[in-house]
Design an enzyme around this catalytic site. Structure first.
Site, mmCIF file in Angstrom:
data_model
loop_
_atom_site.group_PDB
_atom_site.id
_atom_site.type_symbol
_atom_site.label_atom_id
_atom_site.label_comp_id
_atom_site.label_asym_id
_atom_site.label_seq_id
_atom_site.Cartn_x
_atom_site.Cartn_y
_atom_site.Cartn_z
ATOM 1 N N GLY A 47 -9.037 2.981 -6.837
ATOM 2 C CA GLY A 47 -10.426 3.418 -6.975
ATOM 3 C C GLY A 47 -10.506 4.671 -7.818
ATOM 4 O O GLY A 47 -9.503 5.264 -8.193
ATOM 5 N N GLY A 49 -13.285 8.224 -8.863
ATOM 6 C CA GLY A 49 -14.477 9.023 -8.610
ATOM 7 C C GLY A 49 -14.713 9.931 -9.799
ATOM 8 O O GLY A 49 -14.078 9.793 -10.856
ATOM 9 N N GLY A 50 -15.602 10.886 -9.628
ATOM 10 C CA GLY A 50 -15.957 11.759 -10.719
ATOM 11 C C GLY A 50 -14.839 12.690 -11.150
ATOM 12 O O GLY A 50 -14.871 13.218 -12.263
ATOM 13 N N MET A 51 -13.866 12.915 -10.278
ATOM 14 C CA MET A 51 -12.817 13.887 -10.587
ATOM 15 C C MET A 51 -11.424 13.273 -10.632
ATOM 16 O O MET A 51 -10.423 13.992 -10.660
ATOM 17 C CB MET A 51 -12.832 15.023 -9.565
ATOM 18 C CG MET A 51 -14.022 15.954 -9.698
ATOM 19 S SD MET A 51 -14.033 17.232 -8.426
ATOM 20 C CE MET A 51 -12.443 18.005 -8.717
ATOM 21 N N VAL A 54 -7.477 7.160 -7.336
ATOM 22 C CA VAL A 54 -6.554 6.966 -6.223
ATOM 23 C C VAL A 54 -5.690 5.753 -6.538
ATOM 24 O O VAL A 54 -6.200 4.692 -6.902
ATOM 25 C CB VAL A 54 -7.295 6.756 -4.889
ATOM 26 C CG1 VAL A 54 -6.304 6.521 -3.753
ATOM 27 C CG2 VAL A 54 -8.175 7.964 -4.565
ATOM 28 N N LYS A 69 -3.487 10.496 -4.863
ATOM 29 C CA LYS A 69 -4.766 10.922 -5.432
ATOM 30 C C LYS A 69 -4.499 11.767 -6.669
ATOM 31 O O LYS A 69 -3.849 12.808 -6.602
ATOM 32 C CB LYS A 69 -5.559 11.724 -4.393
ATOM 33 C CG LYS A 69 -6.962 12.109 -4.838
ATOM 34 C CD LYS A 69 -7.714 12.759 -3.687
ATOM 35 C CE LYS A 69 -9.146 13.086 -4.058
ATOM 36 N NZ LYS A 69 -9.883 13.704 -2.921
ATOM 37 N N ASP A 167 -18.475 16.888 5.169
ATOM 38 C CA ASP A 167 -18.942 15.711 4.433
ATOM 39 C C ASP A 167 -18.685 14.435 5.236
ATOM 40 O O ASP A 167 -18.223 13.430 4.694
ATOM 41 C CB ASP A 167 -18.264 15.634 3.064
ATOM 42 C CG ASP A 167 -19.017 14.727 2.087
ATOM 43 O OD1 ASP A 167 -20.227 14.496 2.302
ATOM 44 O OD2 ASP A 167 -18.411 14.263 1.115
#
Length: 296
Positions: A47, A49-51, A54, A69, A167
């Site tokens: 997967g 994400g913005g940063m 993984v 990660k 979060d």
């Protein structure tokens, strides 16, 4: 009764970002087959994400699957922002590594390479609660209560060491086919005694699940995690976040109503304690599921 001003609804995630088969959205797979630090063989992009991304990798030394990660900091327009994001990600690894709980993903290693931070952790082949709710709409109260018991126990362990998650939400709760449940992503966690790592004007967390005091910019305390857990339980039984839909209130007769309302009291001092909420959730979780039960 839940009383707060709701932010505009954000879209639900279209797919898991930490499991096999997640949509990659065009992310390159050129890293597959790379050997990182002469130990971790990247096998599959799980997967992104913005940063960063993984990966499913194999630990060549211990011969086991791990999740790696890869945190990329090139997206920050200034060196200060890149440094803050790097330090925050490193703190995620450190805060997770100090936690020992079966429902918290264990961190094995962390290191910097090629201007990126790599965090090696336990590989957990599960689906997020967010993805499960996208498929099923909602879950039976007894099952939701069980999820709540496990997540609350993990949060209590974190809070005892001065770590506030900040979060908690369905996307950060993973559930395996075996029924095992874990809480993930301490990337915006606050560790008591450490400097807060935020950019000017930045609010950390996900608005739909943030306690009112967090939205107002106050420092998050364990009670903020309890609010977020209440919002998560609400979505699991109702099929949508608490501030989305024609009526944010729960039916008075629903089994989880007293718990959710108690966790989501506007005044942090008036919220249910973790101990009492855990007892109430465990009582409901012990009940057999009623196949005729509706969303709540």
């Amino acid at each position: 009764m839940i009383a707060f001003t709701c932010p505009e609804r954000h879209q639900q995630p279209a797919a898991d970002t930490v499991r096999r088969g997640a949509s990659m959205g065009g992310h390159t797979r050129n890293g597959e087959g790379r050997l990182i630090r002469n130990r971790y063989l990247l096998r599959e992009l799980l997967g992104q994400g913005g940063m960063g991304a993984v990966w499913l990798a194999q630990d060549q030394l211990l011969r086991r699957d791990v999740a790696v990660k890869e945190v990329i900091f090139s997206c920050g327009p200034t060196e200060e922002q890149r440094k803050i994001r790097f330090d925050r990600s490193l703190r995620e690894a450190r805060s997770s590594a100090r936690l020992r709980h079966p429902a918290i993903i264990e961190v094995y290693d962390a290191f910097e390479r090629d201007g990126r931070l790599w965090i090696v952790m336990r590989y957990f082949p599960g689906r997020s609660l967010a993805a499960i709710l996208l498929d099923l709409g909602s879950l039976a109260p007894e099952r939701v209560a069980h999820i709540g018991v496990v997540v609350l126990d993990a949060l209590t362990a974190a809070h005892s060491l001065g770590v506030v998650h900040r979060d908690v939400k369905p996307a950060n709760i993973l559930i395996a086919e075996t029924g095992e449940i874990v809480l993930t992503d301490f990337g915006v966690a606050f560790v008591d005694g450490e400097t807060t790592l935020t950019l000017h004007g930045e609010v950390l967390g996900t608005c739909l699940y943030m306690a009112p005091e967090q939205l107002c910019g106050e420092l998050a305390a364990p009670s903020a995690d309890l609010w977020a857990l209440g919002a998560t339980l609400y979505e699991a039984v109702q099929g949508h976040p608490p501030c989305v839909g024609p009526d944010a209130s729960l039916p008075a007769s629903a089994p989880l109503t007293p718990i959710i309302n108690g966790l989501m009291r506007k005044d942090p001092e008036q919220r249910l304690t973790a101990h009492l909420a855990g007892q109430m959730l465990a009582e409901i979780a012990r009940r057999p599921e009623d196949p005729r039960e509706g969303a709540v």
